[in-house]
Motif scaffolding. Structure first.
Motif, PDB file in Angstrom:
ATOM      1  N   THR A  68      -3.267  12.386  -9.159  1.00  0.00           N
ATOM      2  CA  THR A  68      -3.106  13.591  -9.971  1.00  0.00           C
ATOM      3  C   THR A  68      -1.689  13.620 -10.510  1.00  0.00           C
ATOM      4  OG1 THR A  68      -4.710  14.826  -8.645  1.00  0.00           O
ATOM      5  CG2 THR A  68      -3.189  16.109  -9.999  1.00  0.00           C
ATOM      6  N   ALA A  69      -1.537  13.873 -11.811  1.00  0.00           N
ATOM      7  CA  ALA A  69      -0.204  13.845 -12.403  1.00  0.00           C
ATOM      8  C   ALA A  69      -0.028  14.962 -13.410  1.00  0.00           C
ATOM      9  CB  ALA A  69       0.060  12.494 -13.066  1.00  0.00           C
ATOM     10  N   ASN A  70       1.153  15.565 -13.417  1.00  0.00           N
ATOM     11  CA  ASN A  70       1.610  16.487 -14.453  1.00  0.00           C
ATOM     12  C   ASN A  70       2.868  15.882 -15.044  1.00  0.00           C
ATOM     13  OD1 ASN A  70      -0.268  18.752 -14.044  1.00  0.00           O
ATOM     14  ND2 ASN A  70       0.708  18.859 -12.031  1.00  0.00           N
ATOM     15  N   ALA A  71       2.880  15.615 -16.339  1.00  0.00           N
ATOM     16  CA  ALA A  71       3.957  14.796 -16.893  1.00  0.00           C
ATOM     17  C   ALA A  71       4.345  15.237 -18.290  1.00  0.00           C
ATOM     18  CB  ALA A  71       3.531  13.331 -16.908  1.00  0.00           C
ATOM     19  N   ASN A  90      -4.202   8.376  -3.455  1.00  0.00           N
ATOM     20  CA  ASN A  90      -3.983   9.745  -2.978  1.00  0.00           C
ATOM     21  C   ASN A  90      -2.540  10.186  -3.210  1.00  0.00           C
ATOM     22  OD1 ASN A  90      -6.712   9.873  -1.850  1.00  0.00           O
ATOM     23  ND2 ASN A  90      -5.929   8.464  -0.294  1.00  0.00           N
ATOM     24  N   ILE A  91      -2.151  10.161  -4.481  1.00  0.00           N
ATOM     25  CA  ILE A  91      -0.766  10.465  -4.841  1.00  0.00           C
ATOM     26  C   ILE A  91      -0.737  11.583  -5.873  1.00  0.00           C
ATOM     27  CG2 ILE A  91       1.353   9.538  -5.847  1.00  0.00           C
ATOM     28  CD1 ILE A  91       0.642   6.836  -4.694  1.00  0.00           C
ATOM     29  N   ASN A  92       0.120  12.582  -5.631  1.00  0.00           N
ATOM     30  CA  ASN A  92       0.359  13.670  -6.570  1.00  0.00           C
ATOM     31  C   ASN A  92       1.725  13.459  -7.215  1.00  0.00           C
ATOM     32  OD1 ASN A  92      -2.049  15.137  -6.012  1.00  0.00           O
ATOM     33  ND2 ASN A  92      -1.123  15.888  -4.119  1.00  0.00           N
ATOM     34  N   ILE A  93       1.767  13.504  -8.545  1.00  0.00           N
ATOM     35  CA  ILE A  93       2.978  13.162  -9.281  1.00  0.00           C
ATOM     36  C   ILE A  93       3.314  14.266 -10.271  1.00  0.00           C
ATOM     37  CG2 ILE A  93       4.067  11.487 -10.831  1.00  0.00           C
ATOM     38  CD1 ILE A  93       1.898   9.460  -9.923  1.00  0.00           C
ATOM     39  N   SER A  94       4.568  14.674 -10.332  1.00  0.00           N
ATOM     40  CA  SER A  94       5.051  15.441 -11.478  1.00  0.00           C
ATOM     41  C   SER A  94       6.328  14.780 -11.973  1.00  0.00           C
ATOM     42  CB  SER A  94       5.295  16.912 -11.126  1.00  0.00           C
ATOM     43  OG  SER A  94       6.473  17.084 -10.372  1.00  0.00           O
ATOM     44  N   THR A  95       6.394  14.544 -13.282  1.00  0.00           N
ATOM     45  CA  THR A  95       7.559  13.906 -13.884  1.00  0.00           C
ATOM     46  C   THR A  95       8.081  14.748 -15.032  1.00  0.00           C
ATOM     47  OG1 THR A  95       6.172  12.567 -15.350  1.00  0.00           O
ATOM     48  CG2 THR A  95       6.842  11.575 -13.262  1.00  0.00           C
ATOM     49  N   ARG A  96       9.388  14.615 -15.280  1.00  0.00           N
ATOM     50  CA  ARG A  96      10.022  15.370 -16.343  1.00  0.00           C
ATOM     51  C   ARG A  96      11.162  14.535 -16.911  1.00  0.00           C
ATOM     52  NH1 ARG A  96      14.397  19.643 -14.885  1.00  0.00           N
ATOM     53  NH2 ARG A  96      15.164  18.590 -16.752  1.00  0.00           N
ATOM     54  N   TYR A  97      11.577  14.914 -18.126  1.00  0.00           N
ATOM     55  CA  TYR A  97      12.706  14.237 -18.731  1.00  0.00           C
ATOM     56  C   TYR A  97      14.021  14.694 -18.100  1.00  0.00           C
ATOM     57  CZ  TYR A  97       9.886  12.472 -22.630  1.00  0.00           C
ATOM     58  OH  TYR A  97       8.955  11.814 -23.400  1.00  0.00           O
ATOM     59  N   TYR A  98      14.936  13.732 -17.975  1.00  0.00           N
ATOM     60  CA  TYR A  98      16.335  14.011 -17.697  1.00  0.00           C
ATOM     61  C   TYR A  98      17.149  13.302 -18.775  1.00  0.00           C
ATOM     62  CZ  TYR A  98      14.933  15.774 -13.093  1.00  0.00           C
ATOM     63  OH  TYR A  98      14.358  16.496 -12.080  1.00  0.00           O
ATOM     64  N   ASP A  99      18.443  13.329 -18.642  1.00  0.00           N
ATOM     65  CA  ASP A  99      19.296  12.721 -19.649  1.00  0.00           C
ATOM     66  C   ASP A  99      18.958  11.241 -19.825  1.00  0.00           C
ATOM     67  OD1 ASP A  99      21.953  11.323 -20.568  1.00  0.00           O
ATOM     68  OD2 ASP A  99      22.213  13.454 -21.013  1.00  0.00           O
ATOM     69  N   LEU A 148       0.848  -1.191   0.000  1.00  0.00           N
ATOM     70  CA  LEU A 148       0.000   0.000   0.000  1.00  0.00           C
ATOM     71  C   LEU A 148       0.883   1.239   0.000  1.00  0.00           C
ATOM     72  CD1 LEU A 148      -2.641   1.647   0.407  1.00  0.00           C
ATOM     73  CD2 LEU A 148      -2.325   1.308   2.871  1.00  0.00           C
ATOM     74  N   PHE A 149       0.618   2.148  -0.952  1.00  0.00           N
ATOM     75  CA  PHE A 149       1.297   3.433  -1.010  1.00  0.00           C
ATOM     76  C   PHE A 149       0.217   4.512  -0.985  1.00  0.00           C
ATOM     77  CE2 PHE A 149       3.877   0.305  -3.217  1.00  0.00           C
ATOM     78  CZ  PHE A 149       5.141   0.479  -2.626  1.00  0.00           C
ATOM     79  N   ASP A 150       0.236   5.379   0.029  1.00  0.00           N
ATOM     80  CA  ASP A 150      -0.865   6.327   0.217  1.00  0.00           C
ATOM     81  C   ASP A 150      -0.335   7.689   0.657  1.00  0.00           C
ATOM     82  OD1 ASP A 150      -3.859   6.839   0.585  1.00  0.00           O
ATOM     83  OD2 ASP A 150      -3.079   7.340   2.571  1.00  0.00           O
ATOM     84  N   ASN A 151      -0.952   8.732   0.127  1.00  0.00           N
ATOM     85  CA  ASN A 151      -0.651  10.115   0.507  1.00  0.00           C
ATOM     86  C   ASN A 151       0.834  10.424   0.309  1.00  0.00           C
ATOM     87  OD1 ASN A 151      -1.223  12.716   1.382  1.00  0.00           O
ATOM     88  ND2 ASN A 151      -0.783  12.217   3.517  1.00  0.00           N
ATOM     89  N   ILE A 152       1.252  10.370  -0.948  1.00  0.00           N
ATOM     90  CA  ILE A 152       2.653  10.600  -1.297  1.00  0.00           C
ATOM     91  C   ILE A 152       2.725  11.669  -2.381  1.00  0.00           C
ATOM     92  CG2 ILE A 152       4.717   9.550  -2.322  1.00  0.00           C
ATOM     93  CD1 ILE A 152       3.858   6.918  -1.002  1.00  0.00           C
ATOM     94  N   THR A 153       3.676  12.597  -2.232  1.00  0.00           N
ATOM     95  CA  THR A 153       3.943  13.614  -3.237  1.00  0.00           C
ATOM     96  C   THR A 153       5.238  13.267  -3.952  1.00  0.00           C
ATOM     97  OG1 THR A 153       2.792  15.355  -2.018  1.00  0.00           O
ATOM     98  CG2 THR A 153       4.443  16.052  -3.625  1.00  0.00           C
ATOM     99  N   ILE A 154       5.179  13.232  -5.276  1.00  0.00           N
ATOM    100  CA  ILE A 154       6.351  12.948  -6.112  1.00  0.00           C
ATOM    101  C   ILE A 154       6.583  14.167  -6.987  1.00  0.00           C
ATOM    102  CG2 ILE A 154       7.275  11.473  -7.939  1.00  0.00           C
ATOM    103  CD1 ILE A 154       5.396   9.244  -6.805  1.00  0.00           C
ATOM    104  N   ARG A 208      10.594   9.296 -13.239  1.00  0.00           N
ATOM    105  CA  ARG A 208       9.506   8.322 -13.354  1.00  0.00           C
ATOM    106  C   ARG A 208       8.788   8.309 -12.010  1.00  0.00           C
ATOM    107  NH1 ARG A 208      11.726   3.101 -15.732  1.00  0.00           N
ATOM    108  NH2 ARG A 208      11.118   3.998 -17.741  1.00  0.00           N
ATOM    109  N   GLY A 209       7.456   8.129 -12.039  1.00  0.00           N
ATOM    110  CA  GLY A 209       6.690   8.172 -10.806  1.00  0.00           C
ATOM    111  C   GLY A 209       6.554   6.822 -10.142  1.00  0.00           C
TER     112      GLY A 209
END
Length: 475
Positions: free
Chosen positions: A360-363, A316-325, A286-292, A297-298
């Motif tokens: 919720t994710a912004n990616a 209940n997880i908020n995620i934002s991901t972006r590219y790196y090398d 179980l993974f709950d209430n986590i901000t990434i 990668r999320g």
């Protein structure tokens, strides 16, 4: 988005039941004496000047504790206690006071002959052990850098010893191997040269109020690795590091009953990753209430070695991901569920009964769901999700990332959800939003990408996809 009452009830019951399953072994663990013996390392000769090694004094303090404890070994503040590997025994808890730091040695001779025992602090086959106190343990990773590289630093490798091979021959920070009833709480772990906090073949573990800070350009400095260990609770942790943040691994036995809650993560790799070491099963997580935040990668499954995965909840997880090398595994996928054989000798495994709810994710990239011909993804559920896609870095897109092993990096169309080899997928109350800005490096507004012959039993309810303009998602 509104939750359906019946599903909310089912979800609540499931979470409570799973928490009870996970926490019950800890609740019945042996209770430590509330008045343990307290010994100070300075009373045994530790200088705390950060220049002279205090190893002998620290180990003498630990050894002076009564067998089976309970005993608290204190590192007084202020002080910087430079040490080679020290070994805990049953009943001993290290108490690093606020303002005190345990510094890991950086010489090869500071560590045992066997690379499997290269830790600054190591407990082996012990009970009722731990570390806390509000202070810091520092692995001095910067002293292991051979050459700084803006893409990925080149690190020391002690493979000339024959104890290990490749470019990952460096000491970990803290390890509990074959232990029972472990508590790591109220401690800051800085600059690991390799994996930071490593639980191996251990049981009944609590990790709480821990801060982990690793250099963002140092490879393999994982935050928390739960390897072949069971009944683990991770709570209120802050992890900011270059490689995987929370990483269960099954090398010699299954991993089950893991819960991680109320935490914050940033990483140049996967925030939460199952695998890639996956020879045995993963079950009841179980993974709950986590901000990434700003991670490569999320939520990730890298199942490569034949172990099956089932009964996992992300809520209940908020995620934002972006590219790196591209040198770093990950292509900005907020959710990445994959199973494929690592090589020709590897077995194919299945992933089943996985629930993603209230996400919720912004990616910069889409959700990637990839089973294999004899290792299907079964019964995946995506409920109550809001995903926003926008490109804002200049790294190349249009790649599916199967690493490690499998097909490597493959050029392919990018979509909001990319799917193959699935039997059973429910998508309910999911909204995708797409940037329509002119600076987009390529067109990638297709909500779904899949080969129909490999994806079966799919159910979409209240699924929406559309453009947005003049509103940049917060990251």
């Amino acid at each position: 988005m509104a939750k359906t009452p019946l599903f909310s009830l089912f979800h609540t019951i499931s979470l409570i039941s799973l928490l009870l399953i996970i926490q019950s072994p800890l609740a019945t663990s042996h209770t430590l004496n509330p008045l343990p013996i307290t010994l100070s390392v300075t009373d045994f000769g530790a200088s705390g000047d950060g220049l002279r090694y205090d190893t002998a004094a620290i180990q003498s303090t630990i050894d002076a504790c009564p067998d089976a404890g309970p005993c608290r070994v204190t590192f007084p503040a202020p002080g910087n206690y430079l040490t080679a590997t020290v070994f805990l025994k049953s009943g001993v808890v290290l108490n690093v006071e606020p303002g005190a730091t345990v510094l890991g040695g950086t010489r090869l001779e500071d560590y045992p002959k066997e690379s499997s025992r290269w830790y600054v602090v190591l407990a082996e086959n012990a009970m009722n052990v731990g570390i806390g106190g509000g202070g810091t343990v520092d692995g001095q990773a910067g002293k292991f850098v051979v050459r700084e590289d803006p893409r990925k630093n080149v690190m020391v490798s002690w493979n000339q010893t024959g104890a290990c091979s490749g470019d990952e021959c460096r000491p970990r920070l803290i390890g509990f191997v074959g232990c029972n009833h472990v508590e790591v709480s109220n401690i800051t772990l800085n600059h690991p040269a390799y994996w930071c906090l490593h639980m191996v073949r251990s049981n009944n573990i609590r990790i709480e109020d821990v801060g982990i800070y690793g250099d963002f350009n140092i490879p393999n400095n994982d935050g928390i690795d739960i390897e072949d260990s069971n009944n683990t609770i991770i709570n209120r942790c802050h992890i900011d590091t270059g490689d995987d943040a929370i990483c269960p691994k099954s090398s010699t036995s299954p991993v089950y009953n893991l819960t991680a809650t109320n935490s914050w993560i940033r990483t140049k790799s996967s925030a939460i990753k199952l695998g890639s070491a996956s020879w045995f099963d993963f079950k009841h997580f179980l993974f709950d209430n986590i901000t990434i935040l700003d991670s490569h990668r999320g939520l990730a499954f890298q199942i490569r070695d034949g172990g099956n995965v089932s009964d996992i909840i992300f809520s209940n997880i908020n995620i934002s991901t972006r590219y790196y090398d591209p040198l770093w595994w990950g292509r900005a996928e907020p959710i990445y569920v994959t199973t494929c054989p690592r090589d020709e000798s590897s077995k194919e495994a299945s992933i089943s009964n996985i629930l993603f709810i209230n996400i919720t994710a912004n990616a910069e990239n889409g959700i990637f769901l990839s089973g294999s011909k004899r290792g299907l993804l079964r019964n995946l559920r995506f409920i109550n999700m809001n995903v926003t896609y926008r490109r804002f870095t200049s790294y190349k897109g249009g790649l599916w990332d199967y690493r490690p092993g499998c097909q490597g990096l493959v050029k392919h169309n990018t979509a909001g959800m990319m799917m193959e080899h699935i039997d059973g997928l429910e998508v309910k109350n999911v909204e995708m939003r797409w940037s329509n800005e002119q600076e987009q490096p390529e067109q990638w507004n297709n909500p779904l990408e899949f080969r129909p012959s490999t994806v079966n039993n799919v159910n979409f309810v209240n699924f929406n996809s559309g453009f947005y303009t003049n509103s940049k998602p917060s990251l």
